[in-house]
Design a protein around this motif. Structure first.
Motif, PDB file in Angstrom:
ATOM      1  N   GLY A 446      37.145   2.473   4.156  1.00 14.58           N
ATOM      2  CA  GLY A 446      38.143   3.297   3.492  1.00 14.58           C
ATOM      3  C   GLY A 446      38.915   4.154   4.475  1.00 14.58           C
ATOM      4  O   GLY A 446      40.143   4.316   4.372  1.00 14.58           O
ATOM      5  N   THR A 447      38.193   4.701   5.453  1.00 15.37           N
ATOM      6  CA  THR A 447      38.848   5.519   6.478  1.00 15.37           C
ATOM      7  C   THR A 447      39.837   4.680   7.280  1.00 15.37           C
ATOM      8  O   THR A 447      40.942   5.125   7.594  1.00 15.37           O
ATOM      9  CB  THR A 447      37.795   6.134   7.413  1.00 15.37           C
ATOM     10  OG1 THR A 447      36.857   6.887   6.637  1.00 15.37           O
ATOM     11  CG2 THR A 447      38.432   7.026   8.457  1.00 15.37           C
ATOM     12  N   ALA A 448      39.430   3.461   7.611  1.00 14.61           N
ATOM     13  CA  ALA A 448      40.310   2.571   8.387  1.00 14.61           C
ATOM     14  C   ALA A 448      41.606   2.286   7.620  1.00 14.61           C
ATOM     15  O   ALA A 448      42.695   2.268   8.214  1.00 14.61           O
ATOM     16  CB  ALA A 448      39.583   1.269   8.704  1.00 14.61           C
ATOM     17  N   ARG A 449      41.503   2.103   6.315  1.00 10.13           N
ATOM     18  CA  ARG A 449      42.712   1.844   5.527  1.00 10.13           C
ATOM     19  C   ARG A 449      43.654   3.054   5.549  1.00 10.13           C
ATOM     20  O   ARG A 449      44.870   2.907   5.639  1.00 10.13           O
ATOM     21  CB  ARG A 449      42.330   1.493   4.084  1.00 10.13           C
ATOM     22  CG  ARG A 449      41.712   0.110   3.932  1.00 10.13           C
ATOM     23  CD  ARG A 449      41.615  -0.299   2.474  1.00 10.13           C
ATOM     24  NE  ARG A 449      40.654   0.522   1.741  1.00 10.13           N
ATOM     25  CZ  ARG A 449      39.362   0.231   1.632  1.00 10.13           C
ATOM     26  NH1 ARG A 449      38.869  -0.839   2.237  1.00 10.13           N
ATOM     27  NH2 ARG A 449      38.550   1.021   0.942  1.00 10.13           N
ATOM     28  N   VAL A 450      43.075   4.256   5.469  1.00 10.81           N
ATOM     29  CA  VAL A 450      43.904   5.461   5.504  1.00 10.81           C
ATOM     30  C   VAL A 450      44.576   5.618   6.873  1.00 10.81           C
ATOM     31  O   VAL A 450      45.723   6.080   6.972  1.00 10.81           O
ATOM     32  CB  VAL A 450      43.049   6.708   5.177  1.00 10.81           C
ATOM     33  CG1 VAL A 450      43.861   7.992   5.327  1.00 10.81           C
ATOM     34  CG2 VAL A 450      42.487   6.610   3.765  1.00 10.81           C
ATOM     35  N   LEU A 451      43.881   5.215   7.942  1.00 14.42           N
ATOM     36  CA  LEU A 451      44.400   5.415   9.295  1.00 14.42           C
ATOM     37  C   LEU A 451      45.360   4.317   9.754  1.00 14.42           C
ATOM     38  O   LEU A 451      46.015   4.472  10.799  1.00 14.42           O
ATOM     39  CB  LEU A 451      43.235   5.512  10.287  1.00 14.42           C
ATOM     40  CG  LEU A 451      42.380   6.786  10.206  1.00 14.42           C
ATOM     41  CD1 LEU A 451      41.252   6.731  11.222  1.00 14.42           C
ATOM     42  CD2 LEU A 451      43.231   8.037  10.423  1.00 14.42           C
ATOM     43  N   LEU A 452      45.456   3.232   9.023  1.00 11.07           N
ATOM     44  CA  LEU A 452      46.319   2.120   9.457  1.00 11.07           C
ATOM     45  C   LEU A 452      47.742   2.557   9.796  1.00 11.07           C
ATOM     46  O   LEU A 452      48.300   2.116  10.816  1.00 11.07           O
ATOM     47  CB  LEU A 452      46.340   1.024   8.387  1.00 11.07           C
ATOM     48  CG  LEU A 452      45.220  -0.018   8.466  1.00 11.07           C
ATOM     49  CD1 LEU A 452      45.282  -0.956   7.268  1.00 11.07           C
ATOM     50  CD2 LEU A 452      45.325  -0.808   9.773  1.00 11.07           C
ATOM     51  N   PRO A 453      48.366   3.414   8.997  1.00 10.95           N
ATOM     52  CA  PRO A 453      49.747   3.809   9.352  1.00 10.95           C
ATOM     53  C   PRO A 453      49.827   4.759  10.551  1.00 10.95           C
ATOM     54  O   PRO A 453      50.933   5.107  10.978  1.00 10.95           O
ATOM     55  CB  PRO A 453      50.242   4.533   8.074  1.00 10.95           C
ATOM     56  CG  PRO A 453      49.295   4.158   6.990  1.00 10.95           C
ATOM     57  CD  PRO A 453      47.979   3.959   7.683  1.00 10.95           C
ATOM     58  N   HIS A 454      48.698   5.173  11.096  1.00 10.03           N
ATOM     59  CA  HIS A 454      48.681   6.167  12.174  1.00 10.03           C
ATOM     60  C   HIS A 454      48.135   5.581  13.478  1.00 10.03           C
ATOM     61  O   HIS A 454      47.545   6.294  14.283  1.00 10.03           O
ATOM     62  CB  HIS A 454      47.832   7.373  11.761  1.00 10.03           C
ATOM     63  CG  HIS A 454      48.244   7.986  10.453  1.00 10.03           C
ATOM     64  ND1 HIS A 454      49.304   8.850  10.336  1.00 10.03           N
ATOM     65  CD2 HIS A 454      47.740   7.835   9.195  1.00 10.03           C
ATOM     66  CE1 HIS A 454      49.444   9.230   9.078  1.00 10.03           C
ATOM     67  NE2 HIS A 454      48.500   8.622   8.365  1.00 10.03           N
ATOM     68  N   GLY A 459      43.437   7.804  19.801  1.00 10.77           N
ATOM     69  CA  GLY A 459      42.134   7.252  19.425  1.00 10.77           C
ATOM     70  C   GLY A 459      42.138   6.358  18.219  1.00 10.77           C
ATOM     71  O   GLY A 459      41.159   5.632  17.978  1.00 10.77           O
ATOM     72  N   VAL A 460      43.218   6.354  17.435  1.00 10.66           N
ATOM     73  CA  VAL A 460      43.215   5.586  16.190  1.00 10.66           C
ATOM     74  C   VAL A 460      43.181   4.089  16.457  1.00 10.66           C
ATOM     75  O   VAL A 460      42.435   3.343  15.813  1.00 10.66           O
ATOM     76  CB  VAL A 460      44.430   5.962  15.311  1.00 10.66           C
ATOM     77  CG1 VAL A 460      44.536   5.018  14.112  1.00 10.66           C
ATOM     78  CG2 VAL A 460      44.310   7.406  14.838  1.00 10.66           C
ATOM     79  N   ALA A 461      43.991   3.627  17.407  1.00 14.87           N
ATOM     80  CA  ALA A 461      44.019   2.190  17.710  1.00 14.87           C
ATOM     81  C   ALA A 461      42.640   1.706  18.149  1.00 14.87           C
ATOM     82  O   ALA A 461      42.179   0.628  17.731  1.00 14.87           O
ATOM     83  CB  ALA A 461      45.056   1.898  18.787  1.00 14.87           C
ATOM     84  N   GLU A 462      41.978   2.488  19.006  1.00 14.47           N
ATOM     85  CA  GLU A 462      40.634   2.097  19.460  1.00 14.47           C
ATOM     86  C   GLU A 462      39.663   2.011  18.284  1.00 14.47           C
ATOM     87  O   GLU A 462      38.886   1.060  18.174  1.00 14.47           O
ATOM     88  CB  GLU A 462      40.113   3.103  20.486  1.00 14.47           C
ATOM     89  CG  GLU A 462      38.729   2.746  21.019  1.00 14.47           C
ATOM     90  CD  GLU A 462      38.156   3.802  21.950  1.00 14.47           C
ATOM     91  OE1 GLU A 462      36.991   3.635  22.396  1.00 14.47           O
ATOM     92  OE2 GLU A 462      38.852   4.818  22.217  1.00 14.47           O
ATOM     93  N   PHE A 463      39.733   3.014  17.390  1.00 15.99           N
ATOM     94  CA  PHE A 463      38.854   2.986  16.216  1.00 15.99           C
ATOM     95  C   PHE A 463      39.134   1.769  15.348  1.00 15.99           C
ATOM     96  O   PHE A 463      38.206   1.055  14.926  1.00 15.99           O
ATOM     97  CB  PHE A 463      39.017   4.259  15.395  1.00 15.99           C
ATOM     98  CG  PHE A 463      38.382   4.162  14.029  1.00 15.99           C
ATOM     99  CD1 PHE A 463      37.002   4.190  13.876  1.00 15.99           C
ATOM    100  CD2 PHE A 463      39.175   4.014  12.901  1.00 15.99           C
ATOM    101  CE1 PHE A 463      36.416   4.079  12.616  1.00 15.99           C
ATOM    102  CE2 PHE A 463      38.599   3.906  11.634  1.00 15.99           C
ATOM    103  CZ  PHE A 463      37.228   3.934  11.496  1.00 15.99           C
ATOM    104  N   LEU A 464      40.418   1.506  15.071  1.00 17.59           N
ATOM    105  CA  LEU A 464      40.760   0.385  14.196  1.00 17.59           C
ATOM    106  C   LEU A 464      40.340  -0.945  14.807  1.00 17.59           C
ATOM    107  O   LEU A 464      39.836  -1.836  14.100  1.00 17.59           O
ATOM    108  CB  LEU A 464      42.263   0.394  13.915  1.00 17.59           C
ATOM    109  CG  LEU A 464      42.776   1.562  13.056  1.00 17.59           C
ATOM    110  CD1 LEU A 464      44.296   1.524  12.964  1.00 17.59           C
ATOM    111  CD2 LEU A 464      42.158   1.504  11.662  1.00 17.59           C
TER     112      LEU A 464
END
Length: 476
Positions: A446-454, A459-464
């Motif tokens: 769920g967190t990954a879906r929220v972060l997709l536009p960011h 750090g977001v790209a690494e997490f995704l």
């Protein structure tokens, strides 16, 4: 399998409470003291699954002399003292029959004791490596440590037979105290493994001792007190297995196990077991999207628990009710239940607190409150409580650290802090090497879906990318 009637060789000694050990515990609850023992063990590289029941058995005099792992831990905790200074009997005096049936030896190991701890022939010496009563070498326990791949698979293997016979001949034998102790130890071991590794990979193996426990109930027991222990132990085992099903996304299985525990509690009039079963039923109903049922189950749990005299238990049950009200979008009902939970928690621990509540401290209080505010859409308040939960959690509870951090990541993402959310999410991914929980992985998804536009945030790209490469949960 030895029954409790097989005592002709040596009558049971009257128990002598260990008043010295009780004084050393001071004002801490048995669960709090057990946590200190586990922490001390980690400091010296030992692994013991100490819990409130073990502390109670020591203080009651049931454990006259601890096994060697516990001895090293206790002497580390109280430097300069000997075992006798801590109220234990000298090993040289703890003697008895020259041999015991294998099941009794397994029961001793299941109860955290060395076979020399109670009526065994070793005296002051360490166990002989080829002796058939050496718990580290017994066939039953050796089979428990099966080979496997991955930390969780290896951990799940330690559930093993647990000294509970599952062959056809078991139905013709009546259970004694060793079998009751083995059932109780199965509960402890499952809880310990779940704390450290999460539910995935444990559930299927945990179902085996549960079936064996109910087979023992069908066979009957040698004494009424043993029958009561078996019923309570089987009910707690059903709840533990139900929780593994719950945390690994098997909601129907979990509901069935909780209902089984509830039925067992009703048959025996066990209010403590009934409260526990309703507590978990409320939690499951909330997660399964049945918030009104969650409220009703939590209120039923509070009615059952009220005579037990444990403010901490009532606090947890109030939190279960708060979760239900949050699911109903009833902010007033939720806030009232949260205030009640905090007030009850503030009354402190007591000897009436159930053994299974050892996980419930300030961290869990904060974590459950975070979940309530998250459900109500108050992400800022939720993230504040989730952050507090991660800071307060005992390192022993690896699964809960991962859970609270996943909650924090999701709350931060929804509150508009993608960089901080990604940092928390990466910490969870690191923990998933040790912890396997479908529930936590669902939260991360769920967190990954929220972060997709960011994706461009720090750090977001690494997490995704790391999250996308995560293997799908295996259900063991």
């Amino acid at each position: 399998m030895a029954s409790s009637t097989d005592t002709s060789a040596q009558p049971d000694r009257p128990l002598r409470p260990n008043t010295v050990f009780r004084q050393l515990r001071g004002r801490r609850s048995p669960a709090e003291f057990a946590a200190l023992v586990r922490r001390a063990a980690r400091e010296i590289g030992e692994r013991v699954s100490c819990d409130a029941r073990y502390v109670g058995r020591v203080e009651a005099g049931e454990i006259r002399c601890p096994n060697y792992a516990y001895e090293r831990v206790f002497l580390h905790m109280f430097p300069g003292r000997t075992l006798t200074d801590l109220g234990f009997a000298p090993r040289s005096t703890v003697r008895g029959r020259g041999a015991r049936p294998a099941a009794a030896a397994v029961a001793a190991a299941a109860a955290h004791e060395h076979p020399c701890d109670r009526d065994a022939p070793y005296g002051a010496h360490r166990p002989y490596p080829n002796d058939p009563l050496n718990h580290e070498e017994s066939d039953v326990l050796r089979r428990a440590f099966m080979t496997g791949t991955g930390a969780t698979v290896a951990a799940a293997a330690t559930l093993g037979p647990l000294g509970i016979a599952t062959d056809a001949s078991a139905a013709s034998r009546r259970a004694g105290t060793s079998e009751a102790a083995a059932v109780e130890e199965a509960v402890r071991r499952i809880r310990l493994l779940d704390d450290q590794h999460g539910a995935d990979g444990l559930y299927r193996r945990a179902a085996e001792p549960l079936r064996a426990a109910y087979a023992l109930l069908d066979a009957g027991a040698t004494r009424q007190t043993t029958a009561e222990r078996l019923h309570s132990g089987a009910g707690e085992l059903a709840i533990s297995v139900g929780w593994l099903a719950h945390d690994s996304g098997r909601f129907d299985d979990a509901r069935s196990h909780y209902a089984e525990a509830l039925a067992t509690s009703r048959m025996t009039g066990d209010a403590a077991l009934e409260a526990h079963a309703f507590c978990n039923t409320a939690f499951l109903a909330r997660d399964a999207g049945r918030p009104r049922e969650a409220v009703r189950a939590a209120q039923a749990a509070q009615r059952a628990a009220r005579p037990l005299g444990s403010p901490r238990l009532m606090s947890l049950l109030a939190l279960r009710e708060a979760g239900g009200w949050a699911g109903l979008a009833d902010r007033t009902g939720c806030e009232q239940a949260l205030v009640r939970a905090q007030a009850l928690f503030g009354r402190g621990v007591s000897d009436a607190d159930p053994e299974w509540m050892s996980f419930y401290g300030e961290a869990e209080l904060a974590g459950l409150e975070a979940q309530c505010w998250s459900t109500l859409g108050d992400w800022r308040r939720a993230s504040r409580h989730a952050r507090r939960a991660t800071r307060l959690q005992d390192p022993h509870f690896s699964r809960n650290i991962a859970l609270y951090t996943a909650e924090l990541a999701d709350d931060l993402a929804r509150d508009g802090h993608p960089d901080e959310a990604a940092t928390a999410g990466l910490r969870v991914l690191d923990l998933l090497a040790q912890v396997q929980s479908s529930r936590i992985q669902s939260m991360l998804a769920g967190t990954a879906r929220v972060l997709l536009p960011h994706r461009r945030a720090s750090g977001v790209a690494e997490f995704l990318d790391r999250h996308a490469s995560l293997p799908r949960p295996r259900r063991g």
